[in-house]
Design an enzyme around this catalytic site. Structure first.
Site, PDB file in Angstrom:
ATOM      1  N   ALA A  21       0.815  -1.216   0.000  1.00 24.47           N
ATOM      2  CA  ALA A  21       0.000   0.000   0.000  1.00 24.47           C
ATOM      3  C   ALA A  21       0.847   1.263   0.000  1.00 24.47           C
ATOM      4  O   ALA A  21       0.486   2.265   0.620  1.00 24.47           O
ATOM      5  CB  ALA A  21      -0.944  -0.005   1.205  1.00 24.47           C
ATOM      6  N   GLY A  22       1.975   1.209  -0.689  1.00 27.37           N
ATOM      7  CA  GLY A  22       2.741   2.419  -0.928  1.00 27.37           C
ATOM      8  C   GLY A  22       2.101   3.231  -2.034  1.00 27.37           C
ATOM      9  O   GLY A  22       0.964   2.979  -2.442  1.00 27.37           O
ATOM     10  N   SER A  23       2.834   4.191  -2.582  1.00 25.64           N
ATOM     11  CA  SER A  23       2.240   5.064  -3.585  1.00 25.64           C
ATOM     12  C   SER A  23       1.876   4.313  -4.860  1.00 25.64           C
ATOM     13  O   SER A  23       0.771   4.489  -5.404  1.00 25.64           O
ATOM     14  CB  SER A  23       3.192   6.227  -3.896  1.00 25.64           C
ATOM     15  OG  SER A  23       4.456   5.754  -4.306  1.00 25.64           O
ATOM     16  N   LYS A  30      17.102   1.292 -14.774  1.00 29.75           N
ATOM     17  CA  LYS A  30      16.866   2.715 -15.091  1.00 29.75           C
ATOM     18  C   LYS A  30      16.867   3.574 -13.827  1.00 29.75           C
ATOM     19  O   LYS A  30      17.180   4.767 -13.889  1.00 29.75           O
ATOM     20  CB  LYS A  30      15.555   2.864 -15.873  1.00 29.75           C
ATOM     21  CG  LYS A  30      14.311   2.333 -15.162  1.00 29.75           C
ATOM     22  CD  LYS A  30      13.619   3.349 -14.307  1.00 29.75           C
ATOM     23  CE  LYS A  30      12.468   2.740 -13.539  1.00 29.75           C
ATOM     24  NZ  LYS A  30      11.785   3.726 -12.666  1.00 29.75           N
ATOM     25  N   ASP A  81      10.568   4.354 -19.677  1.00 30.93           N
ATOM     26  CA  ASP A  81      10.752   4.461 -18.231  1.00 30.93           C
ATOM     27  C   ASP A  81      12.036   5.210 -17.893  1.00 30.93           C
ATOM     28  O   ASP A  81      12.103   5.964 -16.916  1.00 30.93           O
ATOM     29  CB  ASP A  81      10.776   3.064 -17.613  1.00 30.93           C
ATOM     30  CG  ASP A  81      10.238   3.041 -16.190  1.00 30.93           C
ATOM     31  OD1 ASP A  81       9.863   4.111 -15.673  1.00 30.93           O
ATOM     32  OD2 ASP A  81      10.190   1.949 -15.595  1.00 30.93           O
ATOM     33  N   ARG A 104      11.916   9.774  -7.371  1.00 34.37           N
ATOM     34  CA  ARG A 104      12.722   9.744  -6.154  1.00 34.37           C
ATOM     35  C   ARG A 104      14.200   9.522  -6.470  1.00 34.37           C
ATOM     36  O   ARG A 104      15.088  10.042  -5.790  1.00 34.37           O
ATOM     37  CB  ARG A 104      12.229   8.645  -5.218  1.00 34.37           C
ATOM     38  CG  ARG A 104      10.962   8.990  -4.462  1.00 34.37           C
ATOM     39  CD  ARG A 104      10.429   7.798  -3.715  1.00 34.37           C
ATOM     40  NE  ARG A 104       9.404   7.106  -4.481  1.00 34.37           N
ATOM     41  CZ  ARG A 104       8.863   5.955  -4.123  1.00 34.37           C
ATOM     42  NH1 ARG A 104       9.248   5.342  -3.042  1.00 34.37           N
ATOM     43  NH2 ARG A 104       7.927   5.406  -4.861  1.00 34.37           N
ATOM     44  N   ASN A 105      14.459   8.723  -7.502  1.00 33.24           N
ATOM     45  CA  ASN A 105      15.847   8.434  -7.861  1.00 33.24           C
ATOM     46  C   ASN A 105      16.553   9.683  -8.387  1.00 33.24           C
ATOM     47  O   ASN A 105      17.688   9.962  -8.017  1.00 33.24           O
ATOM     48  CB  ASN A 105      15.872   7.317  -8.904  1.00 33.24           C
ATOM     49  CG  ASN A 105      15.307   6.027  -8.355  1.00 33.24           C
ATOM     50  OD1 ASN A 105      15.940   5.338  -7.571  1.00 33.24           O
ATOM     51  ND2 ASN A 105      14.078   5.707  -8.749  1.00 33.24           N
ATOM     52  N   GLU A 114      14.623   3.098  -4.881  1.00 35.70           N
ATOM     53  CA  GLU A 114      14.997   1.787  -5.407  1.00 35.70           C
ATOM     54  C   GLU A 114      16.372   1.792  -6.061  1.00 35.70           C
ATOM     55  O   GLU A 114      17.130   0.826  -5.961  1.00 35.70           O
ATOM     56  CB  GLU A 114      13.953   1.294  -6.411  1.00 35.70           C
ATOM     57  CG  GLU A 114      12.659   0.785  -5.767  1.00 35.70           C
ATOM     58  CD  GLU A 114      12.796  -0.604  -5.153  1.00 35.70           C
ATOM     59  OE1 GLU A 114      13.918  -1.137  -5.099  1.00 35.70           O
ATOM     60  OE2 GLU A 114      11.774  -1.164  -4.722  1.00 35.70           O
TER      61      GLU A 114
END
EC number: 1.1.1.94
Length: 333
Positions: free
Chosen positions: A10-12, A191, A244, A255-256, A281
């Site tokens: 249940a993350g984004s 990626k 991607d 976020r990366n 990630e």
């Protein structure tokens, strides 16, 4: 009504996928480990921590009861961080019915082993359960808002890939079936590492020329690694590769990319991760992508330098300098 798909995680991203499925009219379950958090989501009818202001459709239910979730769903979609994939598979394995399928939306390699998601799942489940991989250029917020989005659904089982693609396809969302599981997985995992590099370059003020060159060389590196692992080269020119990669490298929703920008500002990897406040990630995947490349004998200079930055071995400016001073060679290498 039995849920067509239950989303585990249940993350984004997991929440956004569940919102889309329910918006399509499918009864959908969203499972998370924390009873308190899931109860709050079900009561508030939104995931206020990750996607505030984006209400749950009527056919979406949030819960923390895993046996019930598995029993009441036709197939399962795992959208946890890649580091939690193995434990999630172990938890659901004894609960599955014969033929019940698994869709994996984790974008990463297993920490410590560099195994791809389909390998992790295969170890924990018998062959009687079909498996598919979902990947592509997807920011969770835009997906949850209903903005146009396109993904790839890859499986060695053509009928299962088409089935899952059909569940997602519609309402501005396009899903393309594929049989290149390895290519789709490597594109989704590697990626993220490249996006950290682009974030570093942009954070250092190196300009648009550098950004474009970095993305192009990243694509070349992805393709070399993927082909060595058994992927189809054309996969990397599609959604799970180029699509991607461009998304993650060029928009600050990534976020990366933000992680790379923070490293360029002088923050340590730990400080950058704490500032972002969610799983990055690429920071976890860099060492594993490098591990896989070394295992396959593939030269991955971008990944190697980013892994050194994340481990604290070198500074961001040193990584960029090393890459810029590599010997002259053909673009195909």
């Amino acid at each position: 009504m039995q849920a067509r798909l239950a989303v585990l995680g249940a993350g984004s991203f997991g929440t956004a996928l569940a919102i889309h499925l329910a918006r399509r009219g499918h009864p959908t379950l969203l499972w998370g480990r924390s009873h308190g958090s899931m109860a709050v989501m079900e009561s508030a009818r939104e995931n206020a921590d990750y996607l505030p202001g984006l209400p749950f459709p009527a056919k979406l239910r949030a819960l923390s009861d895993l046996p019930y979730t598995v029993a009441e769903s036709e197939d399962l979609l795992i959208a946890t961080p890649s580091s939690a994939l193995a434990s999630t598979v172990r938890a659901v394995a004894p609960l599955l019915r014969p033929g019940q399928g698994i869709v994996c939306a984790c974008k990463g390699l297993e920490p410590g082993s560099a195994r791809m998601a389909h390998e992790v799942i295969a170890e924990g489940l018998p062959d009687s359960h079909p498996v598919a991989i979902l990947s592509g250029p997807t920011f969770a917020k835009e997906l949850a808002m209903g903005l146009p989005t396109a993904v790839v659904i890859a499986s060695s089982d053509k009928a299962y890939a088409e089935k899952i693609a059909h569940e997602f396809h519609g309402d501005g969302f396009r899903a393309y079936p594929s049989d290149d599981v390895i290519g789709v997985e490597i594109g989704g995992a590697a990626k993220n590492v490249m996006a950290i590099g682009v974030g570093i370059a942009d954070g250092l003020g190196l300009g648009a020329n550098t950004r474009a060159g970095f993305i192009a060389r990243s694509l070349s590196e992805l393709m070399r690694l993927g082909v060595a692992a058994g992927a189809k080269p054309e996969t990397f020119m599609g959604l799970a590769g180029l699509g991607d990669l461009v998304l993650t490298c060029t928009d600050n929703q990534s976020r990366n990319r933000r992680f790379g920008l923070l490293l360029a500002e002088g923050k340590t990897p730990a400080e950058a991760a704490a500032t972002i406040g969610q799983v990055v990630e690429g920071a976890k995947a860099a060492a594993e992508v490098l591990r896989l490349a070394d295992r396959l004998g593939v030269d991955t200079p971008i990944t190697r330098e980013i892994a050194k930055v994340i481990s604290g071995e070198i500074k961001p400016v040193e990584a960029v300098s090393t890459l810029a001073q590599r010997p002259l060679r053909s673009e195909q290498h």
